[in-house]
Scaffold this motif. Structure first.
Motif, mmCIF file in Angstrom:
data_model
loop_
_atom_site.group_PDB
_atom_site.id
_atom_site.type_symbol
_atom_site.label_atom_id
_atom_site.label_comp_id
_atom_site.label_asym_id
_atom_site.label_seq_id
_atom_site.Cartn_x
_atom_site.Cartn_y
_atom_site.Cartn_z
ATOM 1 N N MET A 177 0.860 -1.186 0.000
ATOM 2 C CA MET A 177 0.000 0.000 0.000
ATOM 3 C C MET A 177 0.901 1.243 0.000
ATOM 4 N N ILE A 178 1.048 1.886 -1.147
ATOM 5 C CA ILE A 178 2.021 2.967 -1.283
ATOM 6 C C ILE A 178 1.334 4.313 -1.040
ATOM 7 N N VAL A 179 1.411 4.780 0.199
ATOM 8 C CA VAL A 179 0.728 6.029 0.576
ATOM 9 C C VAL A 179 1.631 7.254 0.470
ATOM 10 N N SER A 188 5.068 6.745 10.660
ATOM 11 C CA SER A 188 4.191 5.798 9.971
ATOM 12 C C SER A 188 2.942 5.441 10.769
ATOM 13 N N ARG A 189 2.774 6.016 11.950
ATOM 14 C CA ARG A 189 1.502 5.878 12.676
ATOM 15 C C ARG A 189 0.395 6.649 11.973
ATOM 16 N N MET A 190 0.772 7.514 11.007
ATOM 17 C CA MET A 190 -0.208 8.378 10.353
ATOM 18 C C MET A 190 -0.818 7.687 9.130
ATOM 19 N N LYS A 191 -0.407 8.027 7.928
ATOM 20 C CA LYS A 191 -1.044 7.449 6.741
ATOM 21 C C LYS A 191 -0.881 5.936 6.672
ATOM 22 N N SER A 192 0.304 5.446 6.974
ATOM 23 C CA SER A 192 0.502 3.995 6.918
ATOM 24 C C SER A 192 -0.396 3.279 7.923
ATOM 25 N N GLY A 193 -0.482 3.821 9.142
ATOM 26 C CA GLY A 193 -1.340 3.230 10.156
ATOM 27 C C GLY A 193 -2.804 3.246 9.751
ATOM 28 N N THR A 194 -3.237 4.363 9.174
ATOM 29 C CA THR A 194 -4.620 4.474 8.712
ATOM 30 C C THR A 194 -4.912 3.429 7.640
ATOM 31 N N GLY A 195 -3.996 3.300 6.697
ATOM 32 C CA GLY A 195 -4.183 2.316 5.630
ATOM 33 C C GLY A 195 -4.159 0.889 6.147
ATOM 34 N N GLN A 196 -3.286 0.607 7.102
ATOM 35 C CA GLN A 196 -3.241 -0.733 7.693
ATOM 36 C C GLN A 196 -4.571 -1.080 8.334
#
Length: 268
Positions: A177-179, A188-196
């Motif tokens: 998932m390339i945010v 990475s708690r931000m966009k990556s965390g949201t996507g996870q």
């Protein structure tokens, strides 16, 4: 450089107004759903391999460190109350153990052997599924566990925010998932965390629907753990069977779930 470590697209954050910060974060968050959309074929491939394994008694194990580990534990912990499944069906493991849910555990994610060790404590077998979660895709705790799981014929998947990562190399199905760079560089708690969280929702919900834990669009197997859920279940029975509130609630409490209550009423 890893995408997750690239510099933010925004500078001088401390000079921005609260409104500017909020609008910037929201602008970045809007990219997440589109990035997740691109991964749907991989999510579908993974789910289609999970379902038959779980029908044979297999379990899902989520593994991660930090935010990624916490999100796996969160998704796993919501399966029993939402779908009425035993807590042993979906299990979240975090580097450093449960204390790491609230506090960082120094060096825990760098231990290559600990993830597999935890899996063996659960007597993992080839009907089970191991899903590694790491924004970077480089977390040793996760990579080591996936590598050993694969050696033992266990289905492996991963959720990451970087392409072609070491974690993906150890996964049968890699969800990449390339945010893009985070608003605060490397956070990475931000966009990556949201996507996870979005992807975990998609995996667990679609699996549970396929396993028959939802009827129509209702959580007919939810645990009746509070007044709100008892009332929700009562309304479901009222709508399905045409009973009044008192009759529906009595039936629900007698049988313990919407599905069992409706089934018992219909075979009277």
């Amino acid at each position: 450089m890893l995408i997750t470590e690239q510099s933010s697209l925004y500078n001088d954050l401390e000079k921005k107004s609260v409104r500017e910060i909020l609008e910037d974060i929201n602008r970045e968050d809007q990219k997440v759903a589109l990035a997740v959309q691109q991964t749907i074929p991989q999510i579908e491939k993974l789910v289609n391999q999970i379902v038959p394994r779980m029908k044979q008694g297999g379990r899902i194990f989520y593994l991660g460190a930090g935010t990624s580990g916490r999100l796996g534990v969160l998704d796993a912990s919501e399966i029993p109350p939402t779908f009425g499944m035993p807590p042993s069906w979906v299990i979240g493991l975090i580097a450093g153990g449960d204390s790491a849910l609230r506090n960082p555990v120094e060096g825990a994610e760098d231990d290559t052997d600990q993830g597999w060790k935890k899996l063996t404590e659960h007597h993992i077998n080839d009907k089970d599924i191991v899903i590694g979660i790491a924004a970077s895709g480089t977390t040793p705790y996760v990579i080591g566990a996936l590598r050993e799981a694969r050696k033992n014929g266990i289905l492996t998947g991963c959720i990451t925010s970087n392409p072609d990562s070491p974690m993906a190399a150890e996964s049968d199905v890699a969800i990449e998932m390339i945010v893009g760079p985070e608003y605060v560089t490397g956070s990475s708690r931000m966009k990556s965390g949201t996507g996870q969280k979005m992807i975990l929702n998609m995996i667990s919900t679609s699996v549970m629907i396929q396993l028959g834990r939802v009827k129509g669009n209702k959580m007919v197997n939810m645990q009746l753990s509070n007044h709100k859920l008892v009332e929700r279940g009562t309304r479901m029975i009222m709508e399905e069977l045409g009973l009044n509130h008192e009759e529906a609630q009595e039936l629900l409490l007698l049988h313990g779930s919407v599905k069992k209550a409706i089934g018992a009423y219909r075979i009277r």
